[in-house]
Structures are given as C-alpha cells and as structure tokens.
Design a protein around this motif. Structure first.
Motif, PDB file in Angstrom:
ATOM      1  N   UNK A  39       0.933  -1.238  -0.135  1.00  0.00           N
ATOM      2  CA  UNK A  39      -0.183   0.019  -0.139  1.00  0.00           C
ATOM      3  C   UNK A  39       0.868   1.252  -0.010  1.00  0.00           C
ATOM      4  N   UNK A  40       0.459   2.400  -0.734  1.00  0.00           N
ATOM      5  CA  UNK A  40       1.213   3.608  -1.008  1.00  0.00           C
ATOM      6  C   UNK A  40       1.066   4.575   0.229  1.00  0.00           C
ATOM      7  N   UNK A  41      -0.134   4.447   0.867  1.00  0.00           N
ATOM      8  CA  UNK A  41      -0.297   5.100   1.810  1.00  0.00           C
ATOM      9  C   UNK A  41       0.504   5.083   3.210  1.00  0.00           C
ATOM     10  N   UNK A  42       0.655   6.296   3.808  1.00  0.00           N
ATOM     11  CA  UNK A  42       1.221   6.321   5.052  1.00  0.00           C
ATOM     12  C   UNK A  42       0.435   5.584   6.265  1.00  0.00           C
ATOM     13  N   UNK A  43       0.820   4.567   6.678  1.00  0.00           N
ATOM     14  CA  UNK A  43       0.262   3.893   7.998  1.00  0.00           C
ATOM     15  C   UNK A  43       1.277   3.474   8.893  1.00  0.00           C
ATOM     16  N   UNK A  44       0.814   3.196  10.074  1.00  0.00           N
ATOM     17  CA  UNK A  44       1.325   2.634  11.163  1.00  0.00           C
ATOM     18  C   UNK A  44       0.562   1.685  12.182  1.00  0.00           C
TER      19      UNK A  44
END
Length: 309
Positions: A152-157
């Motif tokens: 996934x290219x989105x910023x996640x944590x």
C-alpha cells in the motif's frame, strides 16, 4: 550473537563510552557453552534490539536513540544454545511488525511497516523523509533471500491483527491511516531541528482506520475528522465467533467539535460503515501509542479457541 565484547570508546559522550560503546564485528557462534541446564521445552529464540552507533558524524551530539542499531540473538533448542541464522535486507527501520508465520517448507511471510530511514543525522529530513508503508517480506530459507513487496502506498502505522492469528497465517490486518506525508512529515523534521520551537500542526498521529485484505489485495477505510486524532485500533473477537474478522475494532478518537475523546467501536466486517458505538469521554486522551483489550473471565469462556478457527 551479532556482536562481540571488545568496545570502541569515544571520549566526551556517555552514550559512546563504557558499556554503551559500540562493537565493530558481527559474530556467528555455534554450540555455545552453557553453565547449568537449559530447561526442557525452552525452545525458541531470544532477540534483543539495541543501539550500535558506528561512524557517528557528530559524536558530541549523539543520543542513545539515534544512529545504527544491532540485533543480538540466541537460539535455544533441545537443551543447547546456538546462534541464529541471519539474512540481509535493504537497510531500513521497523517499529512495528503486523505478523509473521511459516508459509510452506523453508518459507516465512512477514508483514510489517517499513521506514526507509529514521532518527538519521540532524541535517536529514527526519522521521518521515519517506512515510512508513506496509510491506511484505518473503523469506526463503533455502535460497537465503528476502524479497520485499509493497502492499500500500499510503502512510500507515500501528499494524494489528486478530490476536488469535498471531504467528499463524492471516488474511486481514488493520492499521492507522496517517495524515498525508506521514504522521508529522516536514513538521516533525522542523521540530527535531528546533525542539524548543514546536512546529505548527505537529498534533496528530492518525486520521482514519484501514482494514487490509492481504489475500485479495484490497482495503477499506474509515476516515475520521481531519482535525482530530485516531489511535491504534485493537481487534476484539466476538464471543462465540470464529471468523477472522468476526469482531470489533476499538480505538480512541479525538473529536475536535467536543474537545474531548471518544472510545469508538467499529464492526471489523464493515470498517467503512458507521461506528457501532461511541463512548463519549469527558476529557481529551493525549496522543499515544499502544493498547490492548483485557476481557472479563466470562467473555474469555465464550470466545472461540484458536483450534476452532
């Protein structure tokens, strides 16, 4: 073991001297000497991650949490102590794995959130030079290789799964969707460079919750107020349920309209839908990290066991 005892000391900085001083060699050792007897059934790996600050550009400014690190490990098996097998990956920084499991003979699958770099030199772009991304590592023990695939290219944590699936194959995972550019991006960089002058907007970790279908390569998102904040989502299985996503996600969400925090309950099978419930707290819960669910004894009795999944 990954390092040995000879120390390289740098005068002036206590984090580079004495027992804090880095080691410069990696060591693989077999059939380690044991005093006493390793208990039967104590089979596994003891791992510890820590700093090993080699080639620091500014030794006087170095802090314990900065610079390169090193992992030390010992494998205990059948009453013996031995070294762990190490495989190389592209340099990166990992705070949080989602899960890891055996995926066939000689194969391991690891899902984790990866940073290209973190806590680098003071003139770098800080913790979000490249925002954290969810990736999959496929570890081939026969070929001694690790293949990385971006998911996934989105910023996640703060990745989580159904705790009944930990160390086993899983289909679903959950994470916190961060603001565009990461949880702080350039704001964090400016704050790190001038900590006495906090950067404007350095105020939130997340703006939504994401459910990943890792089997089909899909995802579902529940966005929250863009000026609020969203914490780590904890999966709670439904009593009597056996499906991997048969349960709820619990998270703290700051509501800027109320100026206080809600405990939000989402249906894990309908993450994009309206919350099942919102518990309105009378106060604001500060931005933080991890949480867990501690069920009552009666609720534990009603949960499906891992063998039933």
């Amino acid at each position: 073991m990954a390092g040995q005892g000879r120390r390289t000391e740098t005068p002036g900085n206590p984090y580079l001297r004495g027992l804090f001083a880095p080691v410069r060699e990696e060591v693989d050792a077999r059939d380690l000497e044991v005093t006493g007897r390793i208990p039967a059934g104590l089979d596994g790996r003891f791992l510890r991650n820590g700093p090993n600050p080699l080639n620091i550009e500014e030794p006087a400014a170095y802090h314990w949490f900065q610079g390169p690190g090193m992992v030390h490990g010992v494998r205990l098996r059948d009453g013996r102590a031995e070294d762990i097998r190490w495989l190389e990956v592209e340099p990166c920084f990992v705070f949080h794995p989602m899960n890891a499991y055996e995926d066939g003979p000689g194969l391991l699958t690891v899902h984790l959130v990866r940073y290209d770099r973190l806590f680098a030199a003071r003139d770098s772009h800080g913790p979000d030079e490249v925002p954290p991304r969810l990736v999959r590592w496929t570890v081939d023990l026969v070929a001694a290789t690790v293949r990385e695939d971006g998911l996934d290219e989105r910023a996640v944590e703060f990745p989580r799964i159904d705790p009944r699936r930990e160390t086993g194959a899983h289909r679903y995972g959950y994470g916190v969707l961060e603001p565009e550019g990461g949880y702080a991006g350039d704001r964090a960089r400016r704050h790190l460079l001038s900590p006495t002058e906090p950067a404007p907007g350095l105020s939130q970790v997340g703006v939504g919750i994401v459910k990943f279908d890792l089997e089909r390569g899909r995802s579902e998102t529940h966005p929250f107020h863009p000026d609020g904040d969203v914490g780590e989502a904890v999966f709670v299985p439904r009593a009597g349920g056996s499906g991997e996503d048969d349960g709820w996600l619990l998270t703290y969400v700051f509501d800027p309209d109320r100026g206080a925090t809600d405990l939000v309950v989402l249906a894990a099978q309908d993450v994009g839908g309206e919350p099942v419930a919102r518990v309105h707290l009378p106060v604001r819960v500060p931005v933080g990290f991890h949480g867990n669910w501690v069920p009552d004894a009666s609720a534990v009795d009603g949960m499906a066991s891992p063998s039933a999944i």
